[in-house]
Design a protein around this motif. Structure first.
Motif, PDB file in Angstrom:
ATOM      1  N   SER A 213       0.981   4.982 -10.600  1.00 20.68           N
ATOM      2  CA  SER A 213       2.360   5.204 -10.127  1.00 20.68           C
ATOM      3  C   SER A 213       2.653   4.310  -8.939  1.00 20.68           C
ATOM      4  CB  SER A 213       2.545   6.647  -9.682  1.00 20.68           C
ATOM      5  OG  SER A 213       1.844   7.513 -10.480  1.00 20.68           O
ATOM      6  N   ILE A 214       2.181   3.064  -9.001  1.00 24.67           N
ATOM      7  CA  ILE A 214       2.353   2.179  -7.846  1.00 24.67           C
ATOM      8  C   ILE A 214       3.846   1.959  -7.558  1.00 24.67           C
ATOM      9  CG2 ILE A 214       2.282  -0.013  -9.137  1.00 24.67           C
ATOM     10  CD1 ILE A 214       0.541   0.635  -5.795  1.00 24.67           C
ATOM     11  N   GLU A 215       4.688   2.167  -8.586  1.00 26.97           N
ATOM     12  CA  GLU A 215       6.144   1.961  -8.391  1.00 26.97           C
ATOM     13  C   GLU A 215       6.731   2.931  -7.372  1.00 26.97           C
ATOM     14  OE1 GLU A 215       5.057   0.084 -12.153  1.00 26.97           O
ATOM     15  OE2 GLU A 215       4.634   2.061 -11.324  1.00 26.97           O
ATOM     16  N   GLU A 216       6.004   4.040  -7.080  1.00 28.39           N
ATOM     17  CA  GLU A 216       6.513   5.030  -6.116  1.00 28.39           C
ATOM     18  C   GLU A 216       6.358   4.563  -4.665  1.00 28.39           C
ATOM     19  OE1 GLU A 216       7.967   7.776  -6.966  1.00 28.39           O
ATOM     20  OE2 GLU A 216       7.509   7.782  -9.106  1.00 28.39           O
ATOM     21  N   LEU A 217       5.599   3.487  -4.468  1.00 31.39           N
ATOM     22  CA  LEU A 217       5.216   3.113  -3.102  1.00 31.39           C
ATOM     23  C   LEU A 217       6.393   2.678  -2.203  1.00 31.39           C
ATOM     24  CD1 LEU A 217       2.819   2.767  -1.168  1.00 31.39           C
ATOM     25  CD2 LEU A 217       2.553   0.458  -2.009  1.00 31.39           C
ATOM     26  N   PRO A 218       7.328   1.857  -2.707  1.00 26.10           N
ATOM     27  CA  PRO A 218       8.332   1.308  -1.772  1.00 26.10           C
ATOM     28  C   PRO A 218       9.089   2.349  -0.937  1.00 26.10           C
ATOM     29  CG  PRO A 218       8.452   0.164  -3.854  1.00 26.10           C
ATOM     30  CD  PRO A 218       7.466   1.274  -4.047  1.00 26.10           C
ATOM     31  N   GLN A 219       9.291   3.562  -1.476  1.00 22.29           N
ATOM     32  CA  GLN A 219      10.071   4.546  -0.712  1.00 22.29           C
ATOM     33  C   GLN A 219       9.372   4.972   0.573  1.00 22.29           C
ATOM     34  OE1 GLN A 219      10.423   7.464  -3.763  1.00 22.29           O
ATOM     35  NE2 GLN A 219       8.440   8.346  -3.449  1.00 22.29           N
ATOM     36  N   PHE A 220       8.046   4.785   0.667  1.00 21.93           N
ATOM     37  CA  PHE A 220       7.318   5.253   1.862  1.00 21.93           C
ATOM     38  C   PHE A 220       7.068   4.144   2.876  1.00 21.93           C
ATOM     39  CE2 PHE A 220       5.714   7.907  -1.694  1.00 21.93           C
ATOM     40  CZ  PHE A 220       6.332   9.083  -1.310  1.00 21.93           C
ATOM     41  N   VAL A 221       7.342   2.881   2.484  1.00 22.02           N
ATOM     42  CA  VAL A 221       6.970   1.762   3.356  1.00 22.02           C
ATOM     43  C   VAL A 221       8.133   1.433   4.293  1.00 22.02           C
ATOM     44  CG1 VAL A 221       6.280  -0.644   3.364  1.00 22.02           C
ATOM     45  CG2 VAL A 221       5.457   0.861   1.589  1.00 22.02           C
ATOM     46  N   LYS A 223       9.361  -0.881   8.150  1.00 22.35           N
ATOM     47  CA  LYS A 223       9.205  -2.212   8.735  1.00 22.35           C
ATOM     48  C   LYS A 223       7.863  -2.396   9.449  1.00 22.35           C
ATOM     49  CE  LYS A 223      11.624  -1.507  13.166  1.00 22.35           C
ATOM     50  NZ  LYS A 223      11.383  -0.052  13.253  1.00 22.35           N
ATOM     51  N   ASP A 224       7.220  -1.275   9.832  1.00 24.22           N
ATOM     52  CA  ASP A 224       5.937  -1.397  10.541  1.00 24.22           C
ATOM     53  C   ASP A 224       4.772  -1.569   9.579  1.00 24.22           C
ATOM     54  OD1 ASP A 224       7.293  -0.995  12.935  1.00 24.22           O
ATOM     55  OD2 ASP A 224       7.234   1.190  12.651  1.00 24.22           O
ATOM     56  N   THR A 225       4.917  -0.984   8.385  1.00 27.24           N
ATOM     57  CA  THR A 225       3.746  -0.986   7.486  1.00 27.24           C
ATOM     58  C   THR A 225       3.841  -2.006   6.363  1.00 27.24           C
ATOM     59  OG1 THR A 225       4.820   0.812   6.303  1.00 27.24           O
ATOM     60  CG2 THR A 225       3.106   1.422   7.872  1.00 27.24           C
ATOM     61  N   TYR A 226       5.043  -2.587   6.129  1.00 28.30           N
ATOM     62  CA  TYR A 226       5.191  -3.385   4.904  1.00 28.30           C
ATOM     63  C   TYR A 226       4.255  -4.592   4.863  1.00 28.30           C
ATOM     64  CZ  TYR A 226       7.769  -7.336   6.900  1.00 28.30           C
ATOM     65  OH  TYR A 226       8.105  -8.466   7.591  1.00 28.30           O
ATOM     66  N   GLU A 227       4.021  -5.233   6.031  1.00 29.68           N
ATOM     67  CA  GLU A 227       3.223  -6.460   6.006  1.00 29.68           C
ATOM     68  C   GLU A 227       1.818  -6.212   5.497  1.00 29.68           C
ATOM     69  OE1 GLU A 227       3.039  -9.451   9.167  1.00 29.68           O
ATOM     70  OE2 GLU A 227       4.969  -8.662   9.834  1.00 29.68           O
ATOM     71  N   ARG A 228       1.185  -5.175   6.083  1.00 32.22           N
ATOM     72  CA  ARG A 228      -0.207  -4.901   5.699  1.00 32.22           C
ATOM     73  C   ARG A 228      -0.284  -4.439   4.248  1.00 32.22           C
ATOM     74  NH1 ARG A 228      -4.140  -3.834   9.550  1.00 32.22           N
ATOM     75  NH2 ARG A 228      -4.940  -2.278   8.119  1.00 32.22           N
ATOM     76  N   VAL A 229       0.665  -3.588   3.857  1.00 26.48           N
ATOM     77  CA  VAL A 229       0.633  -3.057   2.485  1.00 26.48           C
ATOM     78  C   VAL A 229       0.776  -4.198   1.478  1.00 26.48           C
ATOM     79  CG1 VAL A 229       1.890  -1.647   0.820  1.00 26.48           C
ATOM     80  CG2 VAL A 229       1.500  -0.784   3.115  1.00 26.48           C
ATOM     81  N   CYS A 230       1.769  -5.083   1.726  1.00 23.36           N
ATOM     82  CA  CYS A 230       1.992  -6.169   0.765  1.00 23.36           C
ATOM     83  C   CYS A 230       0.828  -7.160   0.768  1.00 23.36           C
ATOM     84  CB  CYS A 230       3.288  -6.894   1.080  1.00 23.36           C
ATOM     85  SG  CYS A 230       4.719  -5.883   0.724  1.00 23.36           S
ATOM     86  N   LEU A 231       0.268  -7.412   1.945  1.00 25.09           N
ATOM     87  CA  LEU A 231      -0.873  -8.335   2.027  1.00 25.09           C
ATOM     88  C   LEU A 231      -2.020  -7.803   1.171  1.00 25.09           C
ATOM     89  CD1 LEU A 231      -1.816 -10.920   3.518  1.00 25.09           C
ATOM     90  CD2 LEU A 231      -2.867  -9.446   5.211  1.00 25.09           C
ATOM     91  N   TYR A 232      -2.267  -6.497   1.287  1.00 25.28           N
ATOM     92  CA  TYR A 232      -3.359  -5.887   0.513  1.00 25.28           C
ATOM     93  C   TYR A 232      -3.035  -5.944  -0.981  1.00 25.28           C
ATOM     94  CZ  TYR A 232      -6.670  -2.427  -1.212  1.00 25.28           C
ATOM     95  OH  TYR A 232      -7.670  -1.800  -1.922  1.00 25.28           O
ATOM     96  N   ARG A 253       7.119  -7.249  -4.419  1.00 21.23           N
ATOM     97  CA  ARG A 253       8.387  -7.992  -4.324  1.00 21.23           C
ATOM     98  C   ARG A 253       9.521  -7.044  -3.943  1.00 21.23           C
ATOM     99  NH1 ARG A 253      12.424  -8.201  -7.807  1.00 21.23           N
ATOM    100  NH2 ARG A 253      13.965  -9.842  -7.532  1.00 21.23           N
ATOM    101  N   LYS A 254       9.497  -5.821  -4.515  1.00 17.49           N
ATOM    102  CA  LYS A 254      10.562  -4.856  -4.216  1.00 17.49           C
ATOM    103  C   LYS A 254      10.522  -4.484  -2.725  1.00 17.49           C
ATOM    104  CE  LYS A 254      12.391  -0.454  -5.837  1.00 17.49           C
ATOM    105  NZ  LYS A 254      12.085   0.740  -6.614  1.00 17.49           N
ATOM    106  N   ILE A 255       9.308  -4.320  -2.201  1.00 17.95           N
ATOM    107  CA  ILE A 255       9.166  -3.972  -0.773  1.00 17.95           C
ATOM    108  C   ILE A 255       9.724  -5.115   0.089  1.00 17.95           C
ATOM    109  CG2 ILE A 255       7.508  -3.501   1.071  1.00 17.95           C
ATOM    110  CD1 ILE A 255       5.701  -2.214  -1.046  1.00 17.95           C
ATOM    111  N   TYR A 256       9.354  -6.366  -0.267  1.00 15.87           N
ATOM    112  CA  TYR A 256       9.867  -7.500   0.492  1.00 15.87           C
ATOM    113  C   TYR A 256      11.396  -7.556   0.416  1.00 15.87           C
ATOM    114  CZ  TYR A 256       5.312  -9.724   1.358  1.00 15.87           C
ATOM    115  OH  TYR A 256       4.056 -10.019   1.808  1.00 15.87           O
TER     116      TYR A 256
END
Length: 887
Positions: A213-221, A223-232, A253-256
């Motif tokens: 269910s990785i598609e559920e992730l963007p709702q929780f990210v 501006k403080d966490t997006y960089e690390r999450v997307c990098l990983y 991409r959706k998070i960015y």
């Protein structure tokens, strides 16, 4: 009291000493009990805590309901407030261990109530330490427990334990077909925000990956966490199996997109090669400067988009690439043209043979033409060909027959990307009576236009005319020229022009195969159905005597290029190829498969290729050429990813020891592909060893590979090796010819260009560059016929992979803007704590600067903000408003 304790401990020590002298028959359990007693005797607080906990357990056993709630709340407080070191179990959990089973039975006997739910919460925490392995008790009690309590209040360790159990439970339920997993997902979505908030972004991503269910992730990210999450997430892409890798990229991409980081989103869309997403990203950026930056990103990958804005079109079409490159050369002070002799430095070679080196032979002059072309590529000036273009005693006439094609074509190399000046200089050769010179001029037009597009489209008109009328030689180079000029553009009119040549069985195999190759380069990675079916049809209809022709390998390559990087989209084509009985079917099958998985690091495909290399085939009875392609395939699949590349180096070592001759002569080429423009010391040493091999085929391949590995780096160590090889092979004209070409590649564009297909921090693979590299490497699998024969101009296929390895910074008006940057070795920081440095061992330079394969740059000033998150290629800067306020 203290004295008593001291006595106690001393007497205890004496006892221990005695025990050690006795034979050790004591049962382990007794020992443990003794230890336990010791610890308990040591501290009064612990004793008090233990008594208190036991009293609370007793209270829970009593029938009086009034006592239960306070007892449970007291227990909860004790467990939550207990602190412990990282390695030991918290004290309350430790003292409750003997009562765990009693508490479980008690819980089962209670009637449903809020007390029972609180009791379940406490048991859920206790189960973390005392439940049987694999029972997933924590999770079971969590579901019975009170839902309104925040999971995180029980501490980080508990949340991690719970998320591990959720994954196990999901796996167990996935095996049973009808089991629902909604409750697990609901719980996971409570856990994820806690993990993200506490810097455990990797755990959060893994949990959702396991629950699919990785598609559920963007709702929780945020501006403080997006960089690390997307990098990983982007770091994981290479290690995931399809379709998870695409889902990860889409989610990142959706998070960015949410965070309005459009350049990063665009990079991921480019990696997915999804034109709709690319268009959406490009249009969602409102800032005109940002749009220009994105246009440069698309131009680097040679992706065409139509826009109304003429300025943006110029960026998208790479129109000013030549101007930017000249600016870089001026800044680095390398504009002065070089002659081949400047590169060979014959005075440093052994002097015994100097007299033979200066002989004016056609072959020496041909190699000098190549060297001259590669070394002065893109500079627009040289000392051999262009200066005395008018005179009859021109350099081109110093090469014979087919040599004139390559000599004339090298003009295209020198004037690379500079269409206006290029066409003017080449024009006078177009009217030559000699077919070879005319063919060379057509090829030069193709080379000049490589990677750059202009509105007038003159190359199309000039080359089409020659394909329709002209001798075979002229037709061949015009077809090849179109392939180079329009590589990656997927233009329909080229398909209409060349498909009849592919399917016409009356034509020679050379023309049909070259047309198939040109189509493969133009429609690279598009999976075009018409071209696929035409090439397959031709392979089935042609007679075996034609398919045996050494040119047929390019027909197979053209077919494979259509599926470059498209993974399983090529399955149907591979099945169809199995029906072709001629060995070409097998060769094409291998090529299509390895190109489909190029740069993916797919382990199963690498194993499959190794299996193919494992067969010992008697090449007099059956064809073993497909093994050569499988060897190249291993490098092609592994090259996108560091661990895979390292492992494949070891594999090549084994293949070199135990492989058949056909495999041995291909291993150096595979190494060249794996480390193009990336001179790794151990690979250079290996190739240097192979370049003196007893088998001349291996040696020649190794020399060419040395050229590829060092291409455009000016590596001094490699230059020394090649000079030694030149004296070693001074009597062997063909090997010497290859050494010269390797020297030309090493000093390509005087050390300012790269052939490596990976760019943008080595994350994006350029299909056009892979096509050019593969074309030259497949040519080298039969170098006697092509390179030492009449078709040495196939080497110019490398032009599609050539690109300046610069970092150049511009302001809003695309004027040069020098800033200081730090350039150092790139460090992989995925999943590291804090804000680690992304480069190490840096030096500070002022732009424009050159970047080596494994280097990365970052701005050294706060004065400007970069529009692109990765400093590479052309980067636009704008003033930093904060810095301006401080001033």
């Amino acid at each position: 009291m203290v004295n008593e304790q001291k006595k106690d401990t001393t007497s205890q020590k004496e006892l221990d000493a005695k025990k050690e002298n006795e034979p050790k028959k004591v049962d382990d359990k007794v020992k443990d009990n003794k230890k336990g007693q010791e610890e308990e005797e040591l501290s009064e607080e612990d004793q008090q805590l233990k008594n208190e906990l036991e009293m609370l357990v007793e209270r829970l056993k009593e029938d009086d309901r009034q006592l239960h709630r306070p007892a449970l709340e007291q227990l909860r407080t004790l467990i939550r407030t207990s602190t412990s070191s990282m390695t030991s179990v918290p004290k309350p959990l430790k003292f409750l261990s003997p009562h765990y089973s009693t508490l479980k039975e008690l819980h089962a006997s209670w009637p449903e109530s809020t007390d029972k739910q609180l009791f379940a919460d406490i048991l859920s925490v206790l189960s973390m330490t005392y439940a049987e392995e694999g029972q997933r008790e924590s999770l079971r009690y969590r579901f019975i427990g009170s839902t309104e309590e925040d999971i995180g209040s029980w501490g980080h360790e508990y949340v991690r334990h719970l998320s591990a159990e959720i994954m196990q439970e999901y796996e167990a339920r996935a095996e049973k077909e009808d089991a629902s997993t909604d409750d697990l997902l609901k719980l996971a979505l409570e856990v994820v925000p806690f993990l993200l908030k506490h810097n455990a972004d990797a755990d959060a991503v893994d949990l959702l990956l396991e629950l699919e269910s990785i598609e559920e992730l963007p709702q929780f990210v945020d501006k403080d966490t997006y960089e690390r999450v997307c990098l990983y997430m982007v770091g994981c892409v290479n290690l995931l199996v399809p379709p998870d890798d695409i889902r990860f990229m889409k989610t990142a991409r959706k998070i960015y997109q949410q965070q309005e980081k459009f350049t990063q989103a665009l990079n991921l869309s480019i990696r997915m090669r999804d034109m709709d997403l690319i268009r959406e990203d490009f249009e969602s950026a409102k800032d005109p400067l940002l749009k220009k930056q994105m246009a440069f990103q698309l131009a680097r990958q040679q992706i065409q988009l139509e826009t109304e804005d003429s300025e943006l079109n110029e960026c998208l079409n790479n129109l000013h690439l030549s101007k930017y490159f000249t600016a870089l050369a001026t800044e680095l002070d390398v504009l002065e043209p070089k002659t081949p002799e400047d590169i060979y430095k014959t005075h440093l070679e052994n002097h015994r043979m100097t007299f033979s080196a200066n002989v004016d032979s056609a072959r020496n002059n041909l190699s000098a033409s190549f060297v001259n072309g590669f070394v002065n590529a893109g500079f627009g000036k040289d000392k051999l060909i262009i200066p005395d273009a008018e005179s009859t005693n021109n350099w081109i006439y110093k090469t014979k027959d087919h040599g004139m094609i390559s000599a004339t074509a090298s003009i295209g190399m020198i004037l690379l990307w500079n269409i206006e000046q290029g066409l003017t200089v080449i024009d006078k050769y177009m009217y030559s009576d000699d077919d070879n010179i005319k063919a060379g001029a057509l090829l030069a037009i193709g080379i000049v236009n490589s990677g750059v597009r202009e509105e007038t489209d003159s190359a199309m008109a000039l080359l089409t005319e020659s394909i329709e009328s002209g001798s075979v030689t002229i037709k061949q180079s015009a077809i090849f020229g179109i392939g180079l000029a329009y590589a990656g553009s997927a233009r329909e009119e080229i398909s209409e022009l060349l498909l009849p040549i592919v399917s016409d069985t009356a034509l020679s195999m050379e023309l049909s195969s070259l047309a198939a190759l040109a189509l493969g380069m133009v429609f690279v990675g598009t999976c075009d159905g018409d071209i696929t079916s035409t090439i397959l049809q031709t392979m089935m209809e042609r007679e075996d005597s034609y398919l045996k022709d050494t040119w047929s390998r390019f027909m197979a390559l053209g077919l494979g290029l259509l599926y470059l990087g498209r993974q399983d989209a090529s399955d149907a084509t591979i099945e169809t190829l199995k029906a072709i009985e001629h060995p070409l079917g097998k060769q094409a099958e291998v090529l299509v498969e390895v190109l489909s998985y190029a740069g993916t690091g797919n382990v199963l495909k690498v194993q499959k290729m190794l299996h193919i290399c494992n067969d010992h085939i008697d090449n007099e009875k059956e064809d073993d050429q497909h093994q050569a392609f499988a060897t190249i395939g291993i490098a092609l699949i592994a090259m996108g990813e560091d661990i895979g590349s390292e492992m494949s180096l070891r594999t090549f070592n084994h293949l070199m020891h135990y492989g058949e001759p056909v495999i041995r002569k291909t291993v150096p080429l595979a190494l060249g592909l794996l480390c193009a423009s990336n001179p790794v010391v151990n690979v250079l040493d290996t190739l240097s060893k192979y370049s003196h091999d007893n088998d001349n085929d291996v040696a020649v391949s190794a020399i060419f590979a040395m050229g590829l590995v060092g291409a455009g780096t000016n590596n001094a160590r490699l230059a020394q090796m090649l000079r030694q090889l030149a004296s070693f092979y001074h009597k062997d004209a063909s090997s010497l010819f290859m050494v010269r070409i390797a020297q030309g590649l090493l000093h390509m564009a005087k050390g300012t260009m790269t052939l490596n297909p990976f760019h943008t921090d080595r994350q994006i693979m350029s299909p056009v560059a892979v096509a050019g590299l593969m074309c030259s490497i497949i040519t080298m699998t039969d170098y006697k016929h092509f390179i030492f024969g009449r078709f040495h101009y196939m080497l110019y296929s490398l032009v599609t992979a050539m690109y300046p390895r610069f970092l150049i910074t511009f302001d809003e008006n695309l004027e040069s803007l020098p800033v200081t940057v730090r350039v150092g070795q790139a460090v992989d920081v995925v999943g590291q704590a804090g804000r680690p440095k992304t480069i190490t061992g840096f030096q500070t330079h002022s732009t424009p600067v050159l970047l080596a394969h494994s280097e990365r740059a970052e701005l050294a000033t706060d004065e400007y903000i970069s529009m692109s998150n990765i400093l590479e290629g052309i980067v636009l800067l704008k003033k930093n408003p904060l810095a301006m306020m401080e001033e």
